[in-house]
Design an enzyme around this catalytic site. Sequence first.
Site, PDB file in Angstrom:
ATOM      1  N   ASP A  70      19.032  -0.376   4.995  1.00  0.00           N
ATOM      2  CA  ASP A  70      20.289   0.074   5.592  1.00  0.00           C
ATOM      3  C   ASP A  70      20.369   1.581   5.692  1.00  0.00           C
ATOM      4  OD1 ASP A  70      20.687  -2.579   3.963  1.00  0.00           O
ATOM      5  OD2 ASP A  70      22.168  -2.572   5.577  1.00  0.00           O
ATOM      6  N   ARG A 108      32.212  -0.477   7.205  1.00  0.00           N
ATOM      7  CA  ARG A 108      31.242  -0.628   6.115  1.00  0.00           C
ATOM      8  C   ARG A 108      30.589   0.725   5.865  1.00  0.00           C
ATOM      9  NH1 ARG A 108      27.269  -5.562   6.343  1.00  0.00           N
ATOM     10  NH2 ARG A 108      27.284  -5.211   4.086  1.00  0.00           N
ATOM     11  N   ARG A 151      26.094  -8.666  10.879  1.00  0.00           N
ATOM     12  CA  ARG A 151      25.670  -7.799   9.792  1.00  0.00           C
ATOM     13  C   ARG A 151      24.207  -7.450  10.010  1.00  0.00           C
ATOM     14  NH1 ARG A 151      21.798 -10.527   9.033  1.00  0.00           N
ATOM     15  NH2 ARG A 151      21.304  -9.194   7.276  1.00  0.00           N
ATOM     16  N   GLY A 152      23.745  -6.487   9.220  1.00  0.00           N
ATOM     17  CA  GLY A 152      22.413  -5.951   9.453  1.00  0.00           C
ATOM     18  C   GLY A 152      22.555  -4.583  10.087  1.00  0.00           C
ATOM     19  N   GLN A 206      22.098 -14.305   2.261  1.00  0.00           N
ATOM     20  CA  GLN A 206      21.584 -14.035   3.606  1.00  0.00           C
ATOM     21  C   GLN A 206      20.166 -14.613   3.783  1.00  0.00           C
ATOM     22  OE1 GLN A 206      23.297 -11.771   1.809  1.00  0.00           O
ATOM     23  NE2 GLN A 206      24.118 -10.099   3.053  1.00  0.00           N
TER      24      GLN A 206
HETATM   25  C1  LIG Z   1      17.641  -4.840   9.614  1.00  0.00           C
HETATM   26  S1  LIG Z   1      18.867  -4.272   8.563  1.00  0.00           S
HETATM   27  C2  LIG Z   1      18.932  -5.580   7.429  1.00  0.00           C
HETATM   28  C3  LIG Z   1      19.580  -5.194   6.148  1.00  0.00           C
HETATM   29  O1  LIG Z   1      21.013  -5.288   6.236  1.00  0.00           O
HETATM   30  C4  LIG Z   1      21.441  -6.205   5.246  1.00  0.00           C
HETATM   31  O2  LIG Z   1      22.656  -5.883   4.695  1.00  0.00           O
HETATM   32  P1  LIG Z   1      23.966  -6.747   5.124  1.00  0.00           P
HETATM   33  O3  LIG Z   1      23.535  -8.186   5.254  1.00  0.00           O
HETATM   34  O4  LIG Z   1      24.936  -6.502   3.976  1.00  0.00           O
HETATM   35  O5  LIG Z   1      24.436  -6.134   6.416  1.00  0.00           O
HETATM   36  C5  LIG Z   1      20.361  -6.156   4.214  1.00  0.00           C
HETATM   37  O6  LIG Z   1      20.463  -5.020   3.390  1.00  0.00           O
HETATM   38  C6  LIG Z   1      19.151  -6.129   5.073  1.00  0.00           C
HETATM   39  O7  LIG Z   1      17.970  -5.724   4.486  1.00  0.00           O
END
Ligand SMILES: CSC[C@H]1O[C@H](OP(=O)(O)O)[C@H](O)[C@@H]1O
Length: 367
Positions: free
Chosen positions: A242, A91, A54-55, A201
């Site tokens: 994001d 997603r 994720r990220g 997270q």
């Molecule tokens: C460097 S992008 C990180 C960004 O993504 C995360 O979302 P997720 O864990 O749901 O993929 C989160 O919004 C972070 O800030």
Amino acid sequence: MKIDGTAFRSLWLDETDRWSLRIIDQTKLPWAVEMPRLTTLDQVAHAISAMLVRGAPLIGATAAYGVAIAMRADPSDAALQQAITTLSATRPTAINLRWALNRMESLLRDHPKVERAEAAYAEAAAICDEDVATNHAIGRHGLGLIRSRASAGRRVNILTHCNAGWIATVDWGTALAPIYLAHDEGIDVHVFVDETRPRNQGASLTAWELGKHGVKHTVIVDNAGGHLMQRGEIDMVIVGTDRVTNAGDVCNKIGTYLKALAARDNGIPFYVALPSSTIDWTISDGLTDIPIEERATTEVTTMTGRALDGSIATIRIVPKDSLVVNPAFDVTPARLVSGLITERGVCAASAAALSQMFPEYGRQNAV
Ligand SMILES: CSC[C@H]1O[C@H](OP(=O)(O)O)[C@H](O)[C@@H]1O
């Protein structure tokens, strides 16, 4: 970055076959470091949708390799379209997914089928290498903001939300990249880590990776950030994102907007770190134009962690009859953003500043 002294990226090709994809299963952190091998399009799609990876930048890079794995199995036009469709549906919010898939599709669409797999793997590798270089540049530009607050060895206290570290990207991270560079040059930097409900997270991922690098940090509940700001314990906020609109609205993990409000109320700078691949040049109003992912209610009604006997357990924390909603992101209006830390430098969160920083894109989609 390093895990117990060994350098890793957050995804890589398996050393034995050089075509299957290795990832770090982030749903197992911080309790275990598992590195499963993905060999099919469906396994890659599941890894994204179930957040093993994720990220925003990492989602894009993983999807790129998903296309390559699909082309290795079947380089037909139908298989290419199926791969793009399947991965696009994993997603909805992080624009890097769309960005990476558009890049792969544009390259492969007119490519000879017999060469598609090789071309796809080369492009996925290029996306990963570019991400590493881009994030290091974000780190260098953000480092200047930390240095300016570190006069005479003064500790710099930074709050971050969710995980925008090296495991949210291919390497270095976005929001955490400046922090790693500051730490490495000896600045006394300390991070307040929002636990970031409901998937934690921050508590599970940001705390883990900062600890592995030896960066001083304190995990806090999401609701403590404003209190610490009022007491003068936070010098600046740096978060990831994001999707950023061409006018500087910022979509990030749920709860980010509340931190931006508290930062503004306390006169604390609120920075957002991002690669330009996270800018959606086609939209300007984040509140109306960015799709906000609604995830499973079980992410709210249950918690998973290590029980006192050492086992990994999942417990219910909400009455069965209670209604639950679980929006995964929110939008911080550009007016609350002190600056955008990009690979080309720090710029204001505005249409004019973004199109000046990235003229090759800004003209195409001027607001
Ligand atoms: C460097 S992008 C990180 C960004 O993504 C995360 O979302 P997720 O864990 O749901 O993929 C989160 O919004 C972070 O800030």
